[in-house]
Design an enzyme around this catalytic site. Structure first.
Site, PDB file in Angstrom:
ATOM      1  N   LYS A 126     -89.876 -40.807 -25.589  1.00 57.55           N
ATOM      2  CA  LYS A 126     -91.129 -40.154 -25.194  1.00 57.55           C
ATOM      3  C   LYS A 126     -91.122 -39.988 -23.684  1.00 57.55           C
ATOM      4  CE  LYS A 126     -94.989 -38.806 -27.178  1.00 57.55           C
ATOM      5  NZ  LYS A 126     -95.285 -38.477 -28.583  1.00 57.55           N
ATOM      6  N   ASP A 166     -96.702 -32.675 -26.596  1.00 55.78           N
ATOM      7  CA  ASP A 166     -97.662 -33.715 -26.983  1.00 55.78           C
ATOM      8  C   ASP A 166     -98.961 -33.284 -26.285  1.00 55.78           C
ATOM      9  OD1 ASP A 166     -97.567 -36.596 -28.355  1.00 55.78           O
ATOM     10  OD2 ASP A 166     -98.897 -36.784 -26.641  1.00 55.78           O
ATOM     11  N   THR A 209     -97.853 -30.566 -37.532  1.00 59.07           N
ATOM     12  CA  THR A 209     -98.465 -31.901 -37.480  1.00 59.07           C
ATOM     13  C   THR A 209     -99.764 -31.922 -38.289  1.00 59.07           C
ATOM     14  OG1 THR A 209     -97.571 -32.044 -35.243  1.00 59.07           O
ATOM     15  CG2 THR A 209     -99.000 -33.833 -35.953  1.00 59.07           C
ATOM     16  N   ASN A 240    -103.770 -28.870 -30.948  1.00 58.03           N
ATOM     17  CA  ASN A 240    -102.879 -28.365 -31.978  1.00 58.03           C
ATOM     18  C   ASN A 240    -102.975 -29.151 -33.296  1.00 58.03           C
ATOM     19  OD1 ASN A 240     -99.804 -28.983 -32.913  1.00 58.03           O
ATOM     20  ND2 ASN A 240    -100.224 -26.820 -32.597  1.00 58.03           N
ATOM     21  N   SER A 380     -89.797 -30.549 -35.934  1.00 54.87           N
ATOM     22  CA  SER A 380     -88.947 -30.428 -34.743  1.00 54.87           C
ATOM     23  C   SER A 380     -87.487 -30.650 -35.122  1.00 54.87           C
ATOM     24  CB  SER A 380     -89.334 -31.473 -33.693  1.00 54.87           C
ATOM     25  OG  SER A 380     -90.435 -31.047 -32.936  1.00 54.87           O
TER      26      SER A 380
END
Ligand code: GLU
Length: 448
Positions: A126, A166, A209, A240, A380
């Site tokens: 991350k 993100d 997501t 999103n 992804s």
């Protein structure tokens, strides 16, 4: 003291002032207790938990950029390459003023188990920055993204580490970063996911997501003899994840009555108008107050002390899709008192530990983010596959794969919970199932 407790104390001592990281580690270690204690000596000799809770690599860097007034600004940049046992590091970049090393470590740690649960070959990582994209001009966003990538590009690659979006990082930011990567490295490769459709992005990645969250919620409901049809759903967030969760829940016959952003929240008794929400958030990049101004069935409320009131709305299902620790014990009590039956997390760690325990003790069906929001990173990984074979799949193909992945995650976490005597505890099931693949791979690869 047991090995699990020893490792937790070590994490707290070695990572001072990183409460979110401690929280994420505690949740996982508590779930793993049954697995570890059955074979404690071996895990301890191999220091498996110490290795698992220590990032393989942390990269921190300065990100200077020039604002529209000609003033030089300096931000902190981070990439935590946490664990590459089962694949190249994979995980998003977060641009938000709250970002610090502890936040990125908590997110990277969660990502290890989430990515494992997808069944696809991706390790955990991350990154991000304390840059605040809010209110910035397009030129400022580009200047920041280019400066950020100028340093990050030295440490990533299609087979090494593949960042994505993100909070605060969407299609626009990914585009600017991809352009800069290609320019410096002279490589046209799938180094980022969430790319635009004209330059290697995957159909259905944008929706993934939110859609995935609803697919797993639906699988959970069906397993318990219920369905989405006719249910009242509350959603927090307006990014999103929230947008496409609302859309898919509505497609499956539910009524979604709320959403929220950084300044306020909406209650819309007739159900959220997704087209209007997208227009305000994705096109105008404006506040939710504009939603209520355009729609008479909606009420807008300002946040109080930074908190929204979404969890006080009567509902059957709650989907927290905003940010970490946005659903606390008081909120959990309100949900239970109002008859809510299901909580599935769209954000990363939106529910505090005491709230999670309260929900579970009161019979709420609860799925944690590392399982229920894994559809984004799973898609992804599908984007990476398409980039590697230089082909692109249809929307239907990707969406069908996503649905299959989410149903499989549900099956695996339920079975893991049952196997270890905690049937219906999907948090434990997710942590155990996610851990097992990574632990096996780490053991097989020796002491690295
Ligand atoms: N930021 C998303 C997550 O929390 C997606 C990461 C990715 O696609 O790599 O899983």
């Amino acid at each position: 003291m047991s090995y699990v407790d020893e490792v937790y104390e070590r994490v707290v001592a070695q990572n001072p002032a990183q409460p979110e990281f401690h929280q994420a580690v505690k949740e996982v270690l508590e779930s793993l207790r049954v697995v570890i204690e059955a074979n404690e000596e071996e895990y301890k000799r191999e220091a498996l938990l110490e290795r698992l809770t220590t990032p393989e690599r942390i990269i921190m860097f300065r990100v200077p950029w020039v604002d529209d007034k000609g003033q030089v600004q300096v931000q902190n940049g981070y990439r935590v390459q946490f664990n590459s046992a089962i694949g190249p590091y994979k995980g998003g970049l977060r641009f938000h003023p709250s970002v610090n090393l502890g936040i990125i470590k908590f997110l990277g740690f969660e990502q290890i188990f989430k990515n494992s649960l997808t069944g696809l070959p991706i390790g955990g990582g991350k990154g991000g920055s304390d840059f605040d994209p809010k209110g910035k001009s397009d030129r400022e966003i580009m200047a920041f993204c280019q400066s950020f990538m100028t340093e990050l590009c030295k440490h990533i690659g299609a087979d090494t580490d593949v960042p994505a979006g993100d909070i605060g990082v969407g299609g626009r930011e990914i585009g600017y970063m991809y352009g800069q990567y290609k320019r410096i490295r002279n490589l046209y490769e799938g180094v980022l996911t969430g790319k635009g459709l004209t330059y290697g992005g995957s159909l259905a990645r944008t929706e993934a997501t939110g859609y995935g969250l609803v697919y797993i919620t639906d699988a959970l409901l069906r397993d318990h003899g219920m369905s989405m049809e006719g249910k009242t759903v509350v959603v927090s967030g307006a990014g999103n994840v929230a947008t496409y969760a609302i859309q898919k829940a509505q497609q499956l016959g539910a009524k979604v009555v709320s959403c929220s952003d950084s300044t306020g929240w909406i209650y819309d008794k007739d159900g959220i108008d997704v087209a209007l929400l997208k227009e305000i958030k994705e096109v105008k990049r404006a506040r939710l107050s504009e939603y209520a101004a355009a729609r008479s069935s909606a009420e807008y409320h300002e946040k109080k002390n930074g908190e929204h009131g979404v969890w006080n709305i009567k509902c059957d299902i709650a989907l927290p899709c905003a940010t970490q620790n946005e659903l606390n014990l008081e909120d959990a009590k309100a949900l239970v008192a109002n008859g809510c039956k299901v909580v599935c997390e769209g954000a990363n760690m939106p529910t505090t530990m005491d709230a999670t325990e309260y929900l579970q003790k009161n019979g709420i069906l609860f799925i944690c983010g590392k399982a229920s929001n894994a559809g984004g990173v799973a898609t992804s990984a599908l984007e990476m596959s398409q980039n590697s074979e230089r082909l692109s799949w249809t929307f239907e193909e990707v969406d069908a794969k996503l649905k299959g992945i989410m149903e499989n995650i549900y099956k695996n976490i339920s079975e893991a919970a049952k196997k270890y005597g905690v049937e219906g505890n999907y948090v434990a099931g997710a942590n155990i199932a996610g851990f097992q693949k990574v632990a096996e791979a780490m053991k097989a690869q020796g002491i690295v």
